[in-house]
Each structure stands twice: as C-alpha cells, then as structure tokens.
Write an enzyme that holds these catalytic residues in place. Structure first.
Site, PDB file in Angstrom:
ATOM      1  N   GLY A  92       0.828  -1.212   0.000  1.00 41.28           N
ATOM      2  CA  GLY A  92       0.000   0.000   0.000  1.00 41.28           C
ATOM      3  C   GLY A  92       0.857   1.254   0.000  1.00 41.28           C
ATOM      4  O   GLY A  92       2.032   1.226   0.355  1.00 41.28           O
ATOM      5  N   GLY A  98       4.816  -7.940   4.541  1.00 34.76           N
ATOM      6  CA  GLY A  98       4.653  -8.932   3.465  1.00 34.76           C
ATOM      7  C   GLY A  98       5.748  -8.786   2.428  1.00 34.76           C
ATOM      8  O   GLY A  98       6.316  -9.776   1.939  1.00 34.76           O
ATOM      9  N   GLY A 104       6.508  -3.093   3.440  1.00 38.07           N
ATOM     10  CA  GLY A 104       6.196  -3.510   4.805  1.00 38.07           C
ATOM     11  C   GLY A 104       6.452  -4.993   5.015  1.00 38.07           C
ATOM     12  O   GLY A 104       7.224  -5.622   4.276  1.00 38.07           O
ATOM     13  N   ASP A 159       1.235   1.652   9.299  1.00 40.28           N
ATOM     14  CA  ASP A 159       0.734   0.952  10.496  1.00 40.28           C
ATOM     15  C   ASP A 159       1.781   0.861  11.608  1.00 40.28           C
ATOM     16  O   ASP A 159       1.449   0.582  12.751  1.00 40.28           O
ATOM     17  CB  ASP A 159       0.296  -0.474  10.133  1.00 40.28           C
ATOM     18  CG  ASP A 159      -0.961  -0.494   9.293  1.00 40.28           C
ATOM     19  OD1 ASP A 159      -1.502   0.598   9.026  1.00 40.28           O
ATOM     20  OD2 ASP A 159      -1.411  -1.589   8.910  1.00 40.28           O
ATOM     21  N   ARG A 199       0.252  -5.164  -4.701  1.00 41.51           N
ATOM     22  CA  ARG A 199       0.355  -6.215  -3.689  1.00 41.51           C
ATOM     23  C   ARG A 199       0.541  -7.554  -4.393  1.00 41.51           C
ATOM     24  O   ARG A 199       0.033  -7.754  -5.503  1.00 41.51           O
ATOM     25  CB  ARG A 199      -0.916  -6.268  -2.838  1.00 41.51           C
ATOM     26  CG  ARG A 199      -1.094  -5.069  -1.924  1.00 41.51           C
ATOM     27  CD  ARG A 199      -2.161  -5.338  -0.884  1.00 41.51           C
ATOM     28  NE  ARG A 199      -2.434  -4.167  -0.086  1.00 41.51           N
ATOM     29  CZ  ARG A 199      -1.723  -3.807   0.979  1.00 41.51           C
ATOM     30  NH1 ARG A 199      -0.692  -4.538   1.371  1.00 41.51           N
ATOM     31  NH2 ARG A 199      -2.045  -2.733   1.665  1.00 41.51           N
ATOM     32  N   ILE A 208      -5.023   9.491   4.578  1.00 42.36           N
ATOM     33  CA  ILE A 208      -3.918   9.603   5.544  1.00 42.36           C
ATOM     34  C   ILE A 208      -2.609   9.014   5.019  1.00 42.36           C
ATOM     35  O   ILE A 208      -1.555   9.243   5.589  1.00 42.36           O
ATOM     36  CB  ILE A 208      -4.263   8.995   6.928  1.00 42.36           C
ATOM     37  CG1 ILE A 208      -4.332   7.463   6.892  1.00 42.36           C
ATOM     38  CG2 ILE A 208      -5.549   9.581   7.496  1.00 42.36           C
ATOM     39  CD1 ILE A 208      -4.309   6.835   8.286  1.00 42.36           C
ATOM     40  N   THR A 246       5.601   1.428   6.210  1.00 43.61           N
ATOM     41  CA  THR A 246       4.197   1.134   6.517  1.00 43.61           C
ATOM     42  C   THR A 246       3.635   2.174   7.474  1.00 43.61           C
ATOM     43  O   THR A 246       4.271   2.503   8.486  1.00 43.61           O
ATOM     44  CB  THR A 246       3.968  -0.268   7.125  1.00 43.61           C
ATOM     45  OG1 THR A 246       2.710  -0.262   7.819  1.00 43.61           O
ATOM     46  CG2 THR A 246       5.030  -0.679   8.115  1.00 43.61           C
TER      47      THR A 246
HETATM   48  O1  F6P Z   1      -0.689  -1.769   5.567  1.00 40.32           O
HETATM   49  C1  F6P Z   1      -0.986  -0.444   5.444  1.00 40.32           C
HETATM   50  C2  F6P Z   1      -2.460  -0.223   5.216  1.00 40.32           C
HETATM   51  O2  F6P Z   1      -2.641   1.136   4.978  1.00 40.32           O
HETATM   52  C3  F6P Z   1      -3.363  -0.741   6.346  1.00 40.32           C
HETATM   53  O3  F6P Z   1      -3.508   0.143   7.404  1.00 40.32           O
HETATM   54  C4  F6P Z   1      -4.641  -1.002   5.630  1.00 40.32           C
HETATM   55  O4  F6P Z   1      -5.377  -2.014   6.256  1.00 40.32           O
HETATM   56  C5  F6P Z   1      -4.207  -1.459   4.297  1.00 40.32           C
HETATM   57  O5  F6P Z   1      -2.935  -0.896   4.068  1.00 40.32           O
HETATM   58  C6  F6P Z   1      -5.190  -1.115   3.213  1.00 40.32           C
HETATM   59  O6  F6P Z   1      -4.559  -1.144   1.977  1.00 40.32           O
HETATM   60  P1  F6P Z   1      -5.188  -1.583   0.583  1.00 40.32           P
HETATM   61  O7  F6P Z   1      -6.629  -1.178   0.573  1.00 40.32           O
HETATM   62  O8  F6P Z   1      -4.356  -0.868  -0.413  1.00 40.32           O
HETATM   63  O9  F6P Z   1      -5.023  -3.048   0.477  1.00 40.32           O
END
Ligand code: F6P
Length: 441
Positions: free
Chosen positions: A87, A181, A179, A210, A153, A363, A208
């Site tokens: 992400g 993964g 991150g 998170d 991803r 964000i 990340t």
């Molecule tokens: O891992 C980062 C993050 O922003 C998480 O907080 C969120 O759950 C996820 O990515 C959502 O990402 P996407 O919708 O791109 O899979």
C-alpha cells in the site's frame, strides 16, 4: 528466543574495494568519519537492574549503519534496482530520491533501474518496462505522495521467477521498499540469490503507516499518517461539540496494530474512547462501550470515538479472506459501530447526532511531513551504504535513535503491536479517561 544471533547481518563477501567517498578515520579533524565494522548500537536499553548484576547477561548489539572505508562492489560495475511494493505510504518518493542521489553522486553508480508496479514488475507475464533513473528524473519527486514507480500487492511469493528476472537484468543490488509482506518476499529473494551462488545484495527499507514492523523504532510514513489522521479527528470533534449529544466517530487505518489510533488520540487529546485491535471490548452490559458512551453524553453532551480498522472484529463475522499481500481482510467496524450506537440511543429515545468520518486512504496518500522526509532521506542513503558494503537480507532502520542494520528475518519474525500493559496504552487510557478495560468478564 532473544539472542545476539538475531542481529547477525548476512554478507556477500569480504569488502576489499576502497570507497570513492572521501571521509576520515580519525576523530577531531572536522571531517565525517567512516563507520567501522566494530561499531555497534545496543539493542537492550530497557532493562531490569538485576539483569546488570548477572554476569552472564549481555545486552544485544546491532550493526551500526553508515559508509564504510572498504566496500564490496566496484561502483562502475554496479547495476542497482529499486522496487516499491504494498500500500501507499508517505515518503516513498523521498526514499527513491535519496537512494538514486547517494548512488549517483557519492558512489558514482550510473546504472539505476526502477522496477514498475511492485514485485509484479519483475514477472515477465505483466510486460511492464523498467524505468531508468537518474538525479534529474527524481529531482522533484519528493514533493508529491505516492510512488513514481507504481506499486502492487502480491507476487513476492514467486521467488524463483523474481530471482530469474533479477539475474537476467544483471542487477547487483535490489532495494525493496515495503512492509511486512514485502520484506518476507525480499528475504526469500536474498536466500535464493545465495543458494544460486549469486552476489546480489537485497536491502529492505521499512515502509508502513501501520508501524507494525517489530524491532525497529518506527517505519517511515507513520508520523505523516498520524498528522493527517489528527486533521480528521479534529474535524469530528468540532462536529460533535456543536450539536446536541454529538458523537464523532472516526475510523483510522491500522489492520492489526493500533499505533495510528493511539498516537492520534494522544496528539489530539480530545478523544473519549479509543478502540484498537489489541484490546477487546464489549458493546453491551454495564461495562460495555454503549453504557459508557451514554454516561459520557449525559455528563458532557458530546463524545469522540477513534476506532482502528482492526478493532472489535470479535463482534463481526469473519470474512475468511486475505488480500494479495496475505493479510486478513476484516469486516468494516466503522459502519457497524455507527449503526449499533444509533440503534442503542433510538431504543432509549435519547437524541444523538453521530457523524461518522472515515479518512481512509487520505492519511497515506499525502507527501511526507518534515520528520518523515528527514527520516526517508537518511534511510535511503544508509540503505545505499549497506548495499555497497556487501550486506544483504537486511533492512536499514532507526533503533534507539541510531541508524542500524537489522536482519529481515528478525524483523518479520513477529509483529509489532500496542502492548495493552505498556506505557503507550496506559497514556491513552489516562488521556481519554476511558475505562481500563470495557469487558463485563
Ligand atoms: O498496511 C498499510 C495499510 O494502509 C493498512 O492500514 C490497511 O489495512 C491497508 O494498508 C489497506 O490497503 P489496501 O486497501 O491498499 O489493500
């Protein structure tokens, strides 16, 4: 088991080439010093005094990051690749820019290739064309969010095919920005490279919002994400404050770790309830969220709730799905809470005005704030120094305020989560004055 071996950094071989970076080995000459291989940073700084008395106890040490006098690669032979995965996160472009500029200007490496759209850019079936990078191309990229290389991803599990392409491209270095993964994929590539007897350095940079990567102080992008989240939460507070029994409910990203929610709550310091994945809560009953919310509204006439996306999943049916990075897909706690709160007060014939705000991707799509921009530029240059010195299977990061090398294997061995018994959560509970645990037992 926590051992010193956890901090051993794999090396491609002996570093015998003199670095083209002219620095110093002596103190006091006002010229920046090379980092020597015996310089280390202590990992264990939060200790029990009795540990110090035990002769057998030794704090674990991490390798200090920075430019070495002797490097492994001959700069003129280097072809470096950069890939950004997963992400979005503020600061990715800052890291790319820093890597390119350090390679180009400090080491004289002129073959730098951007891999488009994450690991998929290394899989021939997608047919994406590599992007040549130089300082002119990256000159202004830090002024915008996102990634100039594109991201995706998945794909990181196809180690054999990824390594085939890396070999075909004649890459000597691969910088992997991502991150948890993504770093799992990077580690598999680093291992496959060594298994094939190749000499390719794989260096991770921890990305990340998170902040859920273990062992390190913070991943880049986290602080900017918190900054953007505070704007949404401040808006929710204003809304709640201005109506009869106003409730501001804000859902923030944070799949398995509640750091964004916890930090935002402390930064805004106006939230009354913070719900995170690490701390379960009841909705009903005398110690459930709804009763406590009712009390809060009776006392103050408004309330602010921050909920992390992974919180309260015990109240929702599991989706039994994973995303392409292998993360569990959760049900949406935000609308669920909104409906439950509205239903509870309708049933009791109490007027509430609930405003639900989900800032969602806002964000993480902005450019990096100053603190993250600073962090990203230093991470990028330290990543280059590590790669040129022949390190591999590691990522660069800040730990105990120092830039260090951490083995990817160690970082991905566990997830960093908010400790419900630690000081961060304690301070959140103190600031919100929410019950220490909203469980009926
Ligand atoms: O891992 C980062 C993050 O922003 C998480 O907080 C969120 O759950 C996820 O990515 C959502 O990402 P996407 O919708 O791109 O899979």
């Amino acid at each position: 088991m926590d051992t010193q071996e956890q901090f051993t950094i794999p090396r491609l071989g002996e570093a015998k080439v003199s670095s083209p970076i002219k620095m110093s080995l002596v103190d006091g000459d006002k010229i920046a010093n090379y980092v020597k291989d015996d310089e280390a940073i202590l990992y264990d700084i939060d200790i029990r005094k009795q540990d110090l008395q035990e002769a057998a106890w030794k704090p674990r040490q991490m390798e200090k990051a920075g430019p070495r006098e002797k490097i492994y690669f001959s700069p003129s032979h280097v072809h470096a690749g950069i890939v950004t995965c997963g992400g979005l996160c503020p600061g990715i472009n800052d890291v790319i820019r820093s890597i390119v500029r350090t390679l180009w200007y400090r080491y004289g490496v002129k073959r730098i290739t951007g891999i488009p759209n994450g690991f998929k850019g290394l899989l021939p079936e997608y047919g994406f064309s590599p992007i040549e990078l130089d300082p002119d191309i990256v000159d202004d990229i830090h002024k915008v969010g996102g990634t100039i290389l594109g991201t995706s991803r998945g794909g990181g599990e196809r180690t054999g095919e990824l390594t085939d392409t890396i070999e075909r491209m004649n890459l000597n270095i691969l910088f992997v920005i991502g991150g948890d993964g993504t770093q799992k994929g990077a580690l598999k590539i680093a291992s496959e490279v060594l298994r094939r007897g190749l000499r390719i350095s794989v260096i991770g940079i921890p990305k990340t919002i998170d902040n859920d990567l273990a062992f390190l102080q913070k991943s880049f992008g986290f602080e900017t994400a918190v900054g953007r989240a505070t704007e949404a939460v401040a808006g929710a507070h204003t809304e709640a404050h201005s109506t009869i029994n106003g409730v501001g409910l804000v859902k923030l990203m944070g799949r398995d770790s509640g750091f964004i929610a916890a930090h935002t709550a402390l930064a805004v310091n106006e939230a009354n309830f913070v719900l995170i994945p690490e701390v379960p809560f009841d909705l009903d009953g005398s110690n459930g969220l709804l009763v406590h919310l009712e009390k809060r509204l009776a006392e103050r006439g408004h309330a602010l709730i921050i909920v992390a996306e992974g919180a309260g999943q015990e109240h929702l049916p599991p989706t039994h799905m994973t995303d392409r990075s292998g993360n569990k897909v959760y049900n949406d706690i935000g609308p669920f809470l909104k409906d439950r709160i509205n239903a509870y007060f309708t049933e009791k014939n109490i007027e509430v005005n609930l405003k639900y705000i989900d800032p969602s991707y806002i964000i993480r799509s902005s450019r990096a704030d100053a603190t993250d921009a600073y962090y990203c530029s230093r991470l990028g240059s330290h990543a280059v120094h590590a790669a040129m010195a022949g390190r591999t299977g590691m990522l660069v990061s800040l730990v105990n305020t120092y830039y260090v090398h951490l083995p990817i294997e160690t970082v991905i061995s566990r997830r960093h989560t908010v400790d419900p018994e630690g000081s961060l959560w304690r301070d959140v509970v103190e600031a919100t004055r929410q019950p220490v645990l909203m469980k009926n037992r």
